[in-house]
Design an enzyme around this catalytic site. Sequence first.
Site, PDB file in Angstrom:
ATOM      1  N   LYS A   1       7.509  83.996  31.232  1.00 51.80           N
ATOM      2  CA  LYS A   1       8.538  82.948  31.290  1.00 51.80           C
ATOM      3  C   LYS A   1       8.176  81.777  30.388  1.00 51.80           C
ATOM      4  O   LYS A   1       9.064  81.124  29.845  1.00 51.80           O
ATOM      5  CB  LYS A   1       8.772  82.487  32.733  1.00 51.80           C
ATOM      6  CG  LYS A   1       9.520  83.514  33.559  1.00 51.80           C
ATOM      7  CD  LYS A   1      10.062  82.915  34.849  1.00 51.80           C
ATOM      8  CE  LYS A   1      10.758  83.971  35.690  1.00 51.80           C
ATOM      9  NZ  LYS A   1      11.056  83.503  37.054  1.00 51.80           N
TER      10      LYS A   1
ATOM     11  N   LYS B   1      12.460  96.831  32.353  1.00 50.84           N
ATOM     12  CA  LYS B   1      13.030  96.637  33.689  1.00 50.84           C
ATOM     13  C   LYS B   1      14.496  96.194  33.641  1.00 50.84           C
ATOM     14  O   LYS B   1      14.870  95.415  32.773  1.00 50.84           O
ATOM     15  CB  LYS B   1      12.173  95.556  34.377  1.00 50.84           C
ATOM     16  CG  LYS B   1      12.595  95.136  35.742  1.00 50.84           C
ATOM     17  CD  LYS B   1      11.678  94.058  36.303  1.00 50.84           C
ATOM     18  CE  LYS B   1      12.310  92.685  36.140  1.00 50.84           C
ATOM     19  NZ  LYS B   1      11.906  91.688  37.164  1.00 50.84           N
TER      20      LYS B   1
ATOM     21  N   LYS C   1      18.139  90.828  36.111  1.00 49.02           N
ATOM     22  CA  LYS C   1      19.304  89.995  36.411  1.00 49.02           C
ATOM     23  C   LYS C   1      19.766  89.165  35.248  1.00 49.02           C
ATOM     24  O   LYS C   1      20.929  88.854  35.111  1.00 49.02           O
ATOM     25  CB  LYS C   1      18.894  88.964  37.463  1.00 49.02           C
ATOM     26  CG  LYS C   1      18.665  89.489  38.772  1.00 49.02           C
ATOM     27  CD  LYS C   1      17.932  88.409  39.518  1.00 49.02           C
ATOM     28  CE  LYS C   1      18.365  88.437  40.952  1.00 49.02           C
ATOM     29  NZ  LYS C   1      17.705  87.395  41.702  1.00 49.02           N
TER      30      LYS C   1
END
Length: 330
Positions: A113, A195, A198
């Site tokens: 992140k 992955k 979202k």
Amino acid sequence: MNKKTVYSGIQPTGCLTLGNYIGAVSNWLKMQEEYNCIYSVVDLHALTVRQEPAELRKNILSFFALLMAVGLDPQKCILYIQSHVPEHCELTWILNCYTYIGEAGRMTQFKEKSQRHKNNINMGLMDYPVLMAADILLYQTHLVPVGADQKQHLELSRDLAERFNNIYSPTFVVPEPYIPKQGAKICSLTDPASKMSKSDEDKNATISIIDPPELIMSKIKKAVTDSEKIVEYREGKDGINNLLTIFSAVSGRTIEELASEYRDKGYAKFKNDVGEAVVECLCPIRQRYQELIADKNYLLSVAREGAEKASRIARKTLRKVHRKIGLVER
Ligand code: AMP
Ligand code: TRP
């Protein structure tokens, strides 16, 4: 009374994906029958990256409704919104004083992140796993059902619990991860080596559990596979492996069974049937969601009741912690 306690949470960002459902939430559902389960929409975690306030507010309630729509039942488990229980922040502060900067800085998600949000590497981003540890430890949790990506965070929670218990005396239950053998990492439909996330910009990469049937069918038909013709689960066939995993999870049939049935049927027929099975699994959820989201007052009343129950348990743990570390009783 001696049922084990289960705790898990989900961030109210983007949409609730098929990956979230298969990797985590479907297990929450099974566990509510057997354990003392506590589930939370972790809105404070979402603040670690910049959110648009109106959208965040809408998403928090929407995720709350989604959890109820998949079948989590406030009569069987505690459902609440993290920020409604201020004890989470209190315990986070205390646990911060037992967390080394080095160990927080080693977290893969923090490093990722930080790369993605270079102009907003804030303290919360680094503290994210400590808040998560506080979530878990406040409720004396035995089991934490999560997808594979949360394993490292769970290890930090365990380390913090053990460290605290060793310095003082047994205070926290040391939680165990519960990561499903199959489905712990559902992959992107367009990049099956990574992955399903979202926050993926590519809308064809993810399936939201409330996508309409036509959209689900079209995304699965576009899913990236390979240039062979055989449906088979093996290394090097990431796209097909992912579709087989999804098919198995939504139909309850084994991967072996599905692979042998579809082996020579061609990818078009295979994808069509995967799509139909996903639609069949998600359709009732979508309908229940639409009913629930229309009744904001009901959702808020369930959330309030959940927060009261959660807070009662959390306060008990906090009182114990305060006593151990030498704070004066209130
Ligand atoms: P998040 O989307 O990060 O709030 O994650 C909520 C839960 O879903 C966590 O337990 C994650 O480990 C799990 N999860 C997220 N993405 C996936 C995925 N692609 N496959 C399996 N589990 C996932
Ligand atoms: N970090 C988790 C995720 O992104 C969400 C989360 C927050 C969580 N607190 C938790 C999961 C406590 C399990 C237990 O998926």
